[in-house]
Design a protein around this motif. Structure first.
Motif, PDB file in Angstrom:
ATOM      1  N   GLY A 175       0.780  -1.222   0.000  1.00 41.25           N
ATOM      2  CA  GLY A 175       0.000   0.000   0.000  1.00 41.25           C
ATOM      3  C   GLY A 175       0.815   1.276   0.000  1.00 41.25           C
ATOM      4  N   ILE A 176       2.148   1.170   0.092  1.00 45.16           N
ATOM      5  CA  ILE A 176       2.999   2.354   0.144  1.00 45.16           C
ATOM      6  C   ILE A 176       3.856   2.424  -1.119  1.00 45.16           C
ATOM      7  CG2 ILE A 176       4.905   3.485   1.365  1.00 45.16           C
ATOM      8  CD1 ILE A 176       3.869   2.305   3.939  1.00 45.16           C
ATOM      9  N   ARG A 177       3.988   3.625  -1.665  1.00 42.70           N
ATOM     10  CA  ARG A 177       4.906   3.882  -2.766  1.00 42.70           C
ATOM     11  C   ARG A 177       5.806   5.054  -2.381  1.00 42.70           C
ATOM     12  NH1 ARG A 177       3.678   1.279  -7.553  1.00 42.70           N
ATOM     13  NH2 ARG A 177       4.682   2.888  -8.830  1.00 42.70           N
ATOM     14  N   LEU A 178       6.839   5.309  -3.187  1.00 44.14           N
ATOM     15  CA  LEU A 178       7.832   6.327  -2.859  1.00 44.14           C
ATOM     16  C   LEU A 178       7.671   7.541  -3.761  1.00 44.14           C
ATOM     17  CD1 LEU A 178      10.986   4.074  -2.355  1.00 44.14           C
ATOM     18  CD2 LEU A 178       9.523   5.071  -0.579  1.00 44.14           C
ATOM     19  N   LEU A 179       7.597   8.714  -3.140  1.00 38.87           N
ATOM     20  CA  LEU A 179       7.390   9.986  -3.831  1.00 38.87           C
ATOM     21  C   LEU A 179       8.610  10.876  -3.607  1.00 38.87           C
ATOM     22  CD1 LEU A 179       5.195  11.902  -5.241  1.00 38.87           C
ATOM     23  CD2 LEU A 179       4.736  12.716  -2.915  1.00 38.87           C
ATOM     24  N   LYS A 180       9.078  11.533  -4.671  1.00 36.19           N
ATOM     25  CA  LYS A 180      10.198  12.455  -4.527  1.00 36.19           C
ATOM     26  C   LYS A 180       9.801  13.638  -3.650  1.00 36.19           C
ATOM     27  CE  LYS A 180      12.732  13.442  -8.090  1.00 36.19           C
ATOM     28  NZ  LYS A 180      13.157  13.883  -9.440  1.00 36.19           N
ATOM     29  N   HIS A 181      10.738  14.111  -2.862  1.00 36.22           N
ATOM     30  CA  HIS A 181      10.456  15.226  -1.963  1.00 36.22           C
ATOM     31  C   HIS A 181       9.906  16.440  -2.719  1.00 36.22           C
ATOM     32  CE1 HIS A 181      13.550  13.616   1.200  1.00 36.22           C
ATOM     33  NE2 HIS A 181      12.452  12.897   1.144  1.00 36.22           N
ATOM     34  N   GLU A 182      10.512  16.743  -3.871  1.00 40.00           N
ATOM     35  CA  GLU A 182      10.092  17.931  -4.612  1.00 40.00           C
ATOM     36  C   GLU A 182       8.729  17.768  -5.270  1.00 40.00           C
ATOM     37  OE1 GLU A 182      13.523  16.144  -7.163  1.00 40.00           O
ATOM     38  OE2 GLU A 182      12.897  16.153  -5.056  1.00 40.00           O
ATOM     39  N   ASP A 183       8.211  16.523  -5.309  1.00 43.12           N
ATOM     40  CA  ASP A 183       6.887  16.297  -5.886  1.00 43.12           C
ATOM     41  C   ASP A 183       5.782  16.305  -4.837  1.00 43.12           C
ATOM     42  OD1 ASP A 183       7.817  16.108  -8.461  1.00 43.12           O
ATOM     43  OD2 ASP A 183       8.014  13.924  -8.448  1.00 43.12           O
ATOM     44  N   LEU A 184       6.156  16.517  -3.589  1.00 40.43           N
ATOM     45  CA  LEU A 184       5.160  16.463  -2.513  1.00 40.43           C
ATOM     46  C   LEU A 184       4.057  17.495  -2.708  1.00 40.43           C
ATOM     47  CD1 LEU A 184       4.071  15.516   0.209  1.00 40.43           C
ATOM     48  CD2 LEU A 184       5.760  16.978   1.326  1.00 40.43           C
ATOM     49  N   ASP A 185       4.425  18.748  -2.904  1.00 40.97           N
ATOM     50  CA  ASP A 185       3.416  19.801  -3.051  1.00 40.97           C
ATOM     51  C   ASP A 185       2.557  19.602  -4.308  1.00 40.97           C
ATOM     52  OD1 ASP A 185       4.141  20.970  -0.698  1.00 40.97           O
ATOM     53  OD2 ASP A 185       5.410  22.512  -1.602  1.00 40.97           O
ATOM     54  N   PRO A 186       3.149  19.326  -5.494  1.00 40.57           N
ATOM     55  CA  PRO A 186       2.308  19.075  -6.674  1.00 40.57           C
ATOM     56  C   PRO A 186       1.375  17.883  -6.496  1.00 40.57           C
ATOM     57  CG  PRO A 186       4.577  19.487  -7.336  1.00 40.57           C
ATOM     58  CD  PRO A 186       4.585  19.364  -5.842  1.00 40.57           C
ATOM     59  N   PHE A 187       1.878  16.828  -5.853  1.00 36.59           N
ATOM     60  CA  PHE A 187       1.032  15.654  -5.617  1.00 36.59           C
ATOM     61  C   PHE A 187      -0.131  15.999  -4.707  1.00 36.59           C
ATOM     62  CE2 PHE A 187      -0.129  12.033  -2.952  1.00 36.59           C
ATOM     63  CZ  PHE A 187      -0.441  11.069  -3.914  1.00 36.59           C
ATOM     64  N   ASP A 188       0.163  16.672  -3.610  1.00 34.79           N
ATOM     65  CA  ASP A 188      -0.892  17.020  -2.656  1.00 34.79           C
ATOM     66  C   ASP A 188      -1.919  17.948  -3.298  1.00 34.79           C
ATOM     67  OD1 ASP A 188      -1.742  16.959   0.288  1.00 34.79           O
ATOM     68  OD2 ASP A 188      -1.645  19.110  -0.118  1.00 34.79           O
ATOM     69  N   ALA A 189      -1.447  18.917  -4.095  1.00 33.42           N
ATOM     70  CA  ALA A 189      -2.369  19.853  -4.749  1.00 33.42           C
ATOM     71  C   ALA A 189      -3.272  19.125  -5.736  1.00 33.42           C
ATOM     72  CB  ALA A 189      -1.572  20.949  -5.462  1.00 33.42           C
ATOM     73  N   ARG A 190      -2.694  18.192  -6.472  1.00 34.13           N
ATOM     74  CA  ARG A 190      -3.514  17.452  -7.454  1.00 34.13           C
ATOM     75  C   ARG A 190      -4.530  16.563  -6.751  1.00 34.13           C
ATOM     76  NH1 ARG A 190      -6.475  17.143 -10.693  1.00 34.13           N
ATOM     77  NH2 ARG A 190      -6.412  16.193 -12.759  1.00 34.13           N
ATOM     78  N   MET A 191      -4.147  15.952  -5.647  1.00 29.49           N
ATOM     79  CA  MET A 191      -5.088  15.120  -4.911  1.00 29.49           C
ATOM     80  C   MET A 191      -6.221  15.963  -4.325  1.00 29.49           C
ATOM     81  SD  MET A 191      -4.621  11.916  -5.072  1.00 29.49           S
ATOM     82  CE  MET A 191      -3.415  10.985  -6.016  1.00 29.49           C
ATOM     83  N   GLN A 192      -5.901  17.167  -3.885  1.00 33.46           N
ATOM     84  CA  GLN A 192      -6.946  18.066  -3.392  1.00 33.46           C
ATOM     85  C   GLN A 192      -7.949  18.369  -4.503  1.00 33.46           C
ATOM     86  OE1 GLN A 192      -7.452  18.971  -0.359  1.00 33.46           O
ATOM     87  NE2 GLN A 192      -5.498  18.850   0.732  1.00 33.46           N
ATOM     88  N   GLN A 193      -7.446  18.540  -5.728  1.00 33.10           N
ATOM     89  CA  GLN A 193      -8.335  18.774  -6.865  1.00 33.10           C
ATOM     90  C   GLN A 193      -9.221  17.560  -7.125  1.00 33.10           C
ATOM     91  OE1 GLN A 193      -5.705  19.761 -10.090  1.00 33.10           O
ATOM     92  NE2 GLN A 193      -5.300  21.824  -9.341  1.00 33.10           N
ATOM     93  N   PHE A 194      -8.626  16.366  -7.048  1.00 29.44           N
ATOM     94  CA  PHE A 194      -9.425  15.149  -7.230  1.00 29.44           C
ATOM     95  C   PHE A 194     -10.498  15.035  -6.157  1.00 29.44           C
ATOM     96  CE2 PHE A 194      -5.684  13.121  -9.572  1.00 29.44           C
ATOM     97  CZ  PHE A 194      -6.299  13.219 -10.806  1.00 29.44           C
ATOM     98  N   ARG A 195     -10.144  15.392  -4.932  1.00 27.47           N
ATOM     99  CA  ARG A 195     -11.120  15.322  -3.842  1.00 27.47           C
ATOM    100  C   ARG A 195     -12.308  16.249  -4.117  1.00 27.47           C
ATOM    101  NH1 ARG A 195      -8.720  16.164   1.976  1.00 27.47           N
ATOM    102  NH2 ARG A 195      -8.557  13.880   1.958  1.00 27.47           N
ATOM    103  N   GLU A 196     -12.034  17.455  -4.600  1.00 27.77           N
ATOM    104  CA  GLU A 196     -13.096  18.397  -4.905  1.00 27.77           C
ATOM    105  C   GLU A 196     -13.916  17.917  -6.102  1.00 27.77           C
ATOM    106  OE1 GLU A 196     -15.674  21.565  -4.809  1.00 27.77           O
ATOM    107  OE2 GLU A 196     -14.302  20.779  -3.284  1.00 27.77           O
TER     108      GLU A 196
END
Length: 312
Positions: free
Chosen positions: A94-115
């Motif tokens: 259930g866990i995958r590895l995300l680059k540190h610099e991709d944290l903010d873009p990933f979180d922002a995109r997931m927030q968009q998916f949630r909305e």
């Protein structure tokens, strides 16, 4: 007792550990099927003169082809694809590895998916009674009102978090030996993560190259096979993701990706359709890349991964 195999941490594993963090994606999702009860299973089995103990049967609660339902499902698929596309595999389920610099873009995109999901579920709620009425007509006696929640608003959700993949620091003082053991376990997980990433890249690359080679070189009734733009576009997408996520653990794979990218640089699907010469040359060159990939897949060295001993 299982034997412990010790392997040195590779440079690639160390870089992976320094550059990436764990990310987990979860969905709360309404199930669209229900198992039949024992009496219903017996009735279904009797139609075939079968024992109900050897029959599995379920009913479908909704028409999942309904546009409103497909819109909700599409968002789930998009979120899953983004999660996998921006990350590398990790041995922890259930866990995958995300680059540190991709944290903010990933979180922002997931927030968009949630909305987007929230809005899509509201639209689905508008059609909920229609879906239930259609199910009532199609399920007949199998329809049960209690199978359906009063509202769908709270039945769908996207959640994500960033679980630590490092040993808890408090163990260093409380239990130094346990902390050391956890450090070795995490080290082994990152060694294995390198291997998993290599295998995933190799498998995907080989599948994409093989598919395009088959489309370019093959023929139907003496005519060149038709291929979609996606056969080329998917390789370009792979090149970009490999460049962004690759971990430098395989110079051979890096070279083959570079070779294939050079072959297709500036080449449009339309050109491959219109020019027999370009099509033949590209097919021949990509076939050579595929042969080397086949060899790499067979000869790729296997790493010894540290496994913690288990009490027998």
């Amino acid at each position: 007792m299982t034997q412990t195999i010790t392997a040195p941490t590779t440079q690639a594993a160390q870089q992976l550990r320094q550059r990436m963090l764990g990310v987990r994606l979860n969905f709360h999702w309404l199930g669209v099927r229900r198992s039949l009860n024992r009496e219903q299973k017996q009735q279904a089995a009797s139609a075939f003169d079968a024992s109900s103990d050897y029959v599995a049967a379920s009913k479908k609660l909704f028409d999942t082809r309904h546009p409103a339902f497909r819109a909700v499902t599409s968002i789930k698929n998009q979120a899953t694809n983004l999660w996998k596309g921006m990350t590398l595999p990790f041995p922890e389920p259930g866990i995958r590895l995300l680059k540190h610099e991709d944290l903010d873009p990933f979180d922002a995109r997931m927030q968009q998916f949630r909305e987007q999901l929230r809005e899509a579920v509201i639209e689905l709620e508008h059609d909920y009674e229609e879906l239930r009425q259609a199910a009532r007509e199609r399920l007949g006696q199998l329809f049960k009102t209690e199978d359906y929640p009063s509202s769908l608003i709270e039945e769908f959700a996207i959640e994500w978090d960033f679980p630590s993949v490092e040993p808890p620091s408090y163990l260093r003082q409380l239990q130094p030996e346990l902390y050391d053991r956890e450090c070795r376990r995490v080290q082994a997980q990152f060694d294995e993560a390198v291997q998993l990433a290599e295998q995933a890249f190799l498998d995907e690359f080989q599948n994409l190259v093989s598919h395009l080679c088959e489309r370019l070189a093959g023929a139907d009734d003496g005519r060149p096979k038709v291929f979609r733009d996606s056969a080329v576009d998917n390789l370009h997408t792979f090149f970009e993701r490999f460049r962004r996520l690759e971990i430098g653990s395989s110079s051979e794979l890096q070279q083959l990706v570079s070779d294939a990218q050079g072959l297709l640089r500036g080449v449009e699907p339309r050109q491959l359709r219109e020019s027999h010469t370009l099509r033949s040359e590209t097919a021949e060159q990509l076939t050579d890349v595929r042969r080397q990939l086949d060899v790499l897949l067979v000869d790729r060295p296997r790493r010894n991964i540290l496994r913690q001993p288990r009490d027998s």
